[in-house]
Design an enzyme around this catalytic site. Structure first.
Site, PDB file in Angstrom:
ATOM      1  N   ASP A   5      11.670  21.044  64.061  1.00 27.18           N
ATOM      2  CA  ASP A   5      12.716  21.594  64.923  1.00 27.18           C
ATOM      3  C   ASP A   5      13.745  20.497  65.134  1.00 27.18           C
ATOM      4  O   ASP A   5      13.454  19.313  64.926  1.00 27.18           O
ATOM      5  CB  ASP A   5      12.129  22.054  66.265  1.00 27.18           C
ATOM      6  CG  ASP A   5      13.129  22.801  67.136  1.00 27.18           C
ATOM      7  OD1 ASP A   5      14.154  23.274  66.595  1.00 27.18           O
ATOM      8  OD2 ASP A   5      12.916  22.906  68.352  1.00 27.18           O
ATOM      9  N   CYS A  68      11.077  27.261  65.845  1.00 25.89           N
ATOM     10  CA  CYS A  68      12.490  27.338  66.227  1.00 25.89           C
ATOM     11  C   CYS A  68      13.005  28.694  65.777  1.00 25.89           C
ATOM     12  O   CYS A  68      12.952  29.015  64.585  1.00 25.89           O
ATOM     13  CB  CYS A  68      13.277  26.217  65.557  1.00 25.89           C
ATOM     14  SG  CYS A  68      15.073  26.356  65.766  1.00 25.89           S
ATOM     15  N   ASN A  69      13.481  29.499  66.720  1.00 25.03           N
ATOM     16  CA  ASN A  69      13.971  30.823  66.364  1.00 25.03           C
ATOM     17  C   ASN A  69      15.210  30.751  65.482  1.00 25.03           C
ATOM     18  O   ASN A  69      15.355  31.514  64.525  1.00 25.03           O
ATOM     19  CB  ASN A  69      14.273  31.621  67.638  1.00 25.03           C
ATOM     20  CG  ASN A  69      13.002  31.977  68.391  1.00 25.03           C
ATOM     21  OD1 ASN A  69      12.264  32.872  68.012  1.00 25.03           O
ATOM     22  ND2 ASN A  69      12.734  31.255  69.460  1.00 25.03           N
ATOM     23  N   THR A  70      16.116  29.824  65.783  1.00 29.25           N
ATOM     24  CA  THR A  70      17.338  29.697  64.989  1.00 29.25           C
ATOM     25  C   THR A  70      17.016  29.362  63.534  1.00 29.25           C
ATOM     26  O   THR A  70      17.531  29.980  62.598  1.00 29.25           O
ATOM     27  CB  THR A  70      18.254  28.616  65.582  1.00 29.25           C
ATOM     28  OG1 THR A  70      18.682  29.026  66.885  1.00 29.25           O
ATOM     29  CG2 THR A  70      19.480  28.393  64.709  1.00 29.25           C
ATOM     30  N   CYS A 175      13.701  31.446  72.888  1.00 26.75           N
ATOM     31  CA  CYS A 175      13.981  30.105  72.360  1.00 26.75           C
ATOM     32  C   CYS A 175      12.759  29.256  72.662  1.00 26.75           C
ATOM     33  O   CYS A 175      12.219  29.303  73.776  1.00 26.75           O
ATOM     34  CB  CYS A 175      15.222  29.511  73.026  1.00 26.75           C
ATOM     35  SG  CYS A 175      15.511  27.757  72.613  1.00 26.75           S
ATOM     36  N   THR A 176      12.312  28.480  71.691  1.00 29.71           N
ATOM     37  CA  THR A 176      11.081  27.727  71.867  1.00 29.71           C
ATOM     38  C   THR A 176      11.210  26.573  72.857  1.00 29.71           C
ATOM     39  O   THR A 176      10.197  25.990  73.261  1.00 29.71           O
ATOM     40  CB  THR A 176      10.586  27.191  70.516  1.00 29.71           C
ATOM     41  OG1 THR A 176      11.628  26.426  69.886  1.00 29.71           O
ATOM     42  CG2 THR A 176      10.172  28.340  69.603  1.00 29.71           C
ATOM     43  N   HIS A 177      12.434  26.233  73.258  1.00 29.58           N
ATOM     44  CA  HIS A 177      12.605  25.237  74.318  1.00 29.58           C
ATOM     45  C   HIS A 177      12.223  25.793  75.686  1.00 29.58           C
ATOM     46  O   HIS A 177      11.748  25.049  76.556  1.00 29.58           O
ATOM     47  CB  HIS A 177      14.068  24.782  74.394  1.00 29.58           C
ATOM     48  CG  HIS A 177      14.514  23.880  73.286  1.00 29.58           C
ATOM     49  ND1 HIS A 177      14.635  24.304  71.988  1.00 29.58           N
ATOM     50  CD2 HIS A 177      14.890  22.577  73.297  1.00 29.58           C
ATOM     51  CE1 HIS A 177      15.074  23.294  71.238  1.00 29.58           C
ATOM     52  NE2 HIS A 177      15.229  22.235  72.008  1.00 29.58           N
TER      53      HIS A 177
END
Length: 282
Positions: A5, A68-70, A175-177
């Site tokens: 990521d 990471c979705n993006t 979002c993985t954050h």
């Protein structure tokens, strides 16, 4: 196993892997020089992801995880064409399916790029079972988390919560954050709101694809690469319990994963337990 990521979004999934299979050697590949990936072009993200994946394979990674979705939206298919079947490639998608299956009214919190993507539109159409889904972009939240900036994160959460309709009784963290500040998100939402996250499911899906048993008494290495160079976890990672646990290279305790980012330490985190197949990891 390698996790890739641009920033701290890989921490939750890495933490779950480290909790479930502490004997595995982990390589955490981050890209501080190219971060954040969200506003970058498709070619930029693809190039950075491929460079990290090639380095992971060079280090004999048994699996590549993209928490990471993006990056999943942008390049997971081409990454799989390049490296599978020799090296499994596991992506991440928001947990819309289990939220919809629970019969809830859903809001999806995500980055501006993911919120506007055709990928998210397809995901909702396929897994929301025809239920209305509110899309809530969270500008600046992932960046604040990457910098360990609690005040900026709280402001971004306030803004997103104010734009989340009150009829939504479930928020999918797209979002993985965002799981790193889950207690703070819950504190800003109406009482009883449930959060859905896919980090545990992605970790379990990854472990199912590895031909090895777990040994809870062992402790593998945790290596960090920062834009291709070896280094320590960024100091901002230590703002979160899972980051501190990974930096210590021991087994990550469950309490560091289900009560992350203790901005409100006494808050009970109400994350529903999910089977890996319920969250539809990519």
């Amino acid at each position: 196993m390698a996790l890739i990521d641009s920033g701290l979004g890989l921490l939750s999934t890495a933490g779950w892997v480290r909790h479930l299979a502490p004997e595995l050697d982990l390589v955490l590949l981050m890209d501080p020089e190219g971060a954040p990936w969200g506003p970058r072009s498709t070619s930029f993200i693809t190039d950075r992801l491929f460079a990290a994946a090639r380095e992971a394979v060079r280090r004999d990674a048994e699996a590549i995880v993209v928490p990471c979705n993006t990056a999943t939206v942008t390049a997971i298919d081409v990454l799989r064409r390049e490296f599978e079947p020799e090296v499994p490639v596991i992506g991440t998608v928001p947990a819309v399916k289990p939220a919809a299956a629970a019969g809830r009214s859903i809001a999806v919190w995500a980055t501006v790029r993911t919120t506007a993507s055709s990928y998210q539109t397809r995901l909702i159409a396929e897994f929301a079972n025809g239920k209305p889904v509110e899309r809530v972009a969270c500008p600046g939240l992932a960046e604040a988390i990457d910098h360990g900036n609690v005040a900026a994160a709280a402001a971004a959460i306030d803004d997103a919560a104010a734009r989340t309709p009150h009829h939504c009784d479930a928020v999918v963290l797209g979002c993985t954050h965002y799981p790193l500040v889950a207690p703070e998100i819950l504190r800003r939402l109406p009482a009883g709101t449930a959060l859905y996250d896919s980090a545990e499911a992605v970790a379990r899906q990854t472990l199912r694809r590895l031909p090895r048993a777990t040994d809870p008494h062992a402790a593998g290495r945790v290596e960090v690469l920062l834009s291709g160079r070896e280094g320590p976890l960024p100091a901002s990672a230590r703002a979160f319990p899972v980051g501190r646990a990974l930096a210590a290279a021991g087994r990550v305790p469950r309490e560091a994963l289900v009560a992350e980012a203790t901005l409100t330490p006494t808050l009970e985190l109400r994350l529903p337990r999910q089977r890996a197949d319920e969250s539809e990891p990519a």
